[in-house]
Each structure stands twice: as structure tokens, then as C-alpha cells.
Design an enzyme around this catalytic site. Sequence first.
Site, PDB file in Angstrom:
ATOM      1  N   HIS A  82       0.838  -1.201   0.000  1.00  0.00           N
ATOM      2  CA  HIS A  82       0.000   0.000   0.000  1.00  0.00           C
ATOM      3  C   HIS A  82       0.874   1.251   0.000  1.00  0.00           C
ATOM      4  O   HIS A  82       1.857   1.330   0.727  1.00  0.00           O
ATOM      5  CB  HIS A  82      -0.900   0.014   1.240  1.00  0.00           C
ATOM      6  CG  HIS A  82      -1.779   1.217   1.314  1.00  0.00           C
ATOM      7  ND1 HIS A  82      -2.979   1.289   0.628  1.00  0.00           N
ATOM      8  CD2 HIS A  82      -1.632   2.410   1.943  1.00  0.00           C
ATOM      9  CE1 HIS A  82      -3.527   2.466   0.858  1.00  0.00           C
ATOM     10  NE2 HIS A  82      -2.730   3.171   1.644  1.00  0.00           N
ATOM     11  N   LYS A 187      -8.692  -0.784   6.207  1.00  0.00           N
ATOM     12  CA  LYS A 187      -8.936  -1.343   4.869  1.00  0.00           C
ATOM     13  C   LYS A 187      -7.966  -2.475   4.573  1.00  0.00           C
ATOM     14  O   LYS A 187      -8.305  -3.472   3.954  1.00  0.00           O
ATOM     15  CB  LYS A 187      -8.839  -0.229   3.819  1.00  0.00           C
ATOM     16  CG  LYS A 187     -10.022   0.729   3.891  1.00  0.00           C
ATOM     17  CD  LYS A 187      -9.881   1.918   2.976  1.00  0.00           C
ATOM     18  CE  LYS A 187      -8.881   2.914   3.479  1.00  0.00           C
ATOM     19  NZ  LYS A 187      -9.000   4.265   2.970  1.00  0.00           N
TER      20      LYS A 187
HETATM   21  N1  URA Z   1      -5.522   7.459   2.778  1.00  0.00           N
HETATM   22  C1  URA Z   1      -6.548   6.843   3.434  1.00  0.00           C
HETATM   23  O1  URA Z   1      -7.034   5.787   3.003  1.00  0.00           O
HETATM   24  N2  URA Z   1      -7.004   7.414   4.549  1.00  0.00           N
HETATM   25  C2  URA Z   1      -6.513   8.566   5.065  1.00  0.00           C
HETATM   26  O2  URA Z   1      -6.983   9.008   6.097  1.00  0.00           O
HETATM   27  C3  URA Z   1      -5.466   9.191   4.380  1.00  0.00           C
HETATM   28  C4  URA Z   1      -4.982   8.610   3.227  1.00  0.00           C
END
Ligand code: URA
Length: 436
Positions: A82, A187
Site C-alpha cells: 500500500h 482497509k
Molecule cells: N488514505 C486513506 O485511506 N485514509 C486517510 O486518512 C489518508 C490517506
Amino acid sequence: MRMYDIIEKKKRGISLSKAEIEYFVRGATDGSIPDYQISALMMAIFFKGMDPEETYELTMAMAASGDMLDLSAIEGIKVDKHSTGGVGDKTTFVIAPMIAALGLPFAKMSGRGLGHTGGTIDKLEAFPGFRTSISETKFFDNVARHKISVVGQTKNLAPCDKKLYALRDATATVDQISLIASSIMSKKLASGADAIVLDVKVGSGAFMKTKEEARKLAETMVNIGNAAGRKVTAVLTDMDEPLGYAVGNTLEVIEAIDALRGEGPKDLMEVVYALGCQLALLSGVAHTRDEALEKLNRVIDDGSAYDKFCEFIRIQNGNPEDVPRMRELLHVSDVEEIFAESDGYVSKINAEMIGHASMVLGGGRAAKEDSIDLNVGVVLHKKVGDSIISGESIATIYGNDPKKVMVAKEEVLSAYSFTKNKVDRPAKILEIIGER
Ligand code: URA
């Protein structure tokens, strides 16, 4: 329990209990807590912060607010990567097939671009017919049989984060470390991978403008992941200038394909190898950095990573024959060069401005619902540390609207700073947190 009391408690800087955090996440997800109370709590957290236990509990509750993917039926250590978001970041397209070519199952759910940063899902749509939305069964099958799948985030992946992020975006509460860490990690945990490498970007084109802030965010995310039983390493990488030369959806895919053929820009490959190396170490496919690098080099040299990329395009409904002819798929009506006005060296390229120029051309979104032009963007010819001669082209603009091209041209030129003195090329890999 009352939401009012939770806000009051955080306003006074008192830690929230697991039960209070779960009550809040449940109510934010099912709509029983109104937006004004959610926003008030976000602002209280912004000013008073959260301790590590609260941050962990918030992440776990958010991850569990929707579907939690269970990839355990797929053999092997499932890996994911990520990036916290940058300009010209096409590393996923290079790393995913490299890792899959090593036999590791790469399973990723990704997002679309917003603002000056691009999104992996938009870039994949540069391949006509490519499907970023496939059934869960197909996603599992692709990861199990082909060792690779990259799809858009499903609607029910951490729905609480969707709600909180939209409100944070509207109430100036995005840039708080516990909130960013819980948003990203909820996530990642819900996506099911066993081993995760985080690319935490630092600099003018990133969320985190300083190394200190980025380190804090990286440590917070690594600690959350480890406490949740996942193997996580974070790599702090430079985003003071764009990564590679190409910025814009199809243009970035073209550069990634060049990289898979062994012709990638040096800075892009440095980041690719650093992240790939950590994935190989986390998953146990290599035991030392040297061994990992040797394996990663091999899949580029023998063409297996390139072949894996073609296979990936095919199994998600794209045409693998488009991979070698991606340049022919670029449709622009206006190509403009930007010329250097004097001799010297490039001392700085403001990544955010280059990302913004690509957005102005139509390649990025100002608002979530905007549609984008996948063809447009900017290709830099000179990076920080390069020498320039007056009259030389420093960048090319690819556009489909002469007015927008003029605006982008101005912006790209002002993103560059020059000096008469020689400048060192910046290091791309700044620090590694949680290396095994
Ligand atoms: N990316 C995300 O998924 N969430 C955030 O709060 C900042 C960047």
C-alpha cells in the site's frame, strides 16, 4: 451510552474505552449517530489525539464494520502493498507481477485517485475492457491460480471509513496520524493479506511533508498491523519530486511496462526493489536482502514478471496484446514541449504542482464524482540533479484541450527550480520501519 458523553470525554483529552469506540463505529456505520456528532468527535481527536490502544481499537472496529475477507483457503502467505499516495507512483504495476512471478499470492484492493495524487484503479482502466470490479469468487480464483489480482475496493469494505473519510475531508480533520493510520489499516486488515508492505511517502507531493511525521505514521501503522497478527513493514520513500518521469494514467502504465522490460527509471526501480525486497523477506521467500534482490532481478531479466503482467491483464478481461502496444493507445490532440531558458541544474521539482498540472489537463479529479481523461499527463525529461542546457526540453505535456495545456505548461515550469551549481540526486529510500 451517549455520543454526547464520548465527545465530551475526548474533548477533555481522556482516553476512550474499547466499548465507547465500538459504540461510535457502530453508530457511524448504521447512520444512527448524526454527521455533526461524528464531525465533532473527529475534531476532538484532531486536537487531543488518541493513544496506541485507542488507535488500535478504532482500526479493529472500523475493519469489522463491513466485510472481512478471509483468504486463508488460498495456499501460501498472501501479500499486499500500500502506498500513502504520491505523484507518478506506478510501483504496484511493477511489484505485483514481480512478486507473483516469485510464486507469492499478491491480493490487493485499491482506490481511485483524488486531487493531485493518482489511483491504481484508474490507471488499470487504461487497458480497454480491463475489469477492476470482479466477483469475490473470481478474485479468490485469480489469486489462488495466477497469484495475482488487483481490484477496486468493494462497497462494503470498511464502510465506516468511507463515512469518516468523507466527513474528515469536509471538516479539515484528515491530517491526524491516528485517523490516517486507522483509516488505511482498517482497509488493509479487512482485505485479508498476511504480509503487508507500506510505502509511506514523504515530501512536497505527499500527505506527510516531513520525515518525522512520516516515521510516526509508519510506526503507528506497523504497530497496529503487528498487534492484529499481520506481518507489516513500512518503507519511508521520497516524494519531494514525482516518482519516475511519467505522470498521468496511461503514461504511467507505459512507464511501468518499460520497467517490467528492464528499462525502468532508476528512482522508480529503487523504490520497487526496496518494497519488493521487504515483501520477499516478510513472506519468507528470501532470508536476506541480497537473496531477495537476486530473486527480484531474475524475474525481470528472464521476462517472467512481464509475462505475469500480461497474464494479469488477460484474467481481468483486458487484452494482453495491448501491453506491448500501449503507446499506440494514447490519444492526445496536443503535445507541447517545455524548454529550459538557461544552462544549469535542476534543484527541485514540486511534486504536488506536477500532480496538479496533470489534474488540470483532466487526468485527475477535484471531486470524487468527476470523470477523467486517461490519456493526458506530463512526462518529465529532467529530474533533480540533472544538468540542463538552454533550449533543451525539460518536459512534455500531453493534452486534449489547448487552454488546459497552456495552464498546465505554466504550472510545470513553475514547479521546476534551477541552480548554477551541481546538485546531488536525492536518496529515494529514507528509512525502513519494522524490517525482519
Ligand atoms: N488514505 C486513506 O485511506 N485514509 C486517510 O486518512 C489518508 C490517506
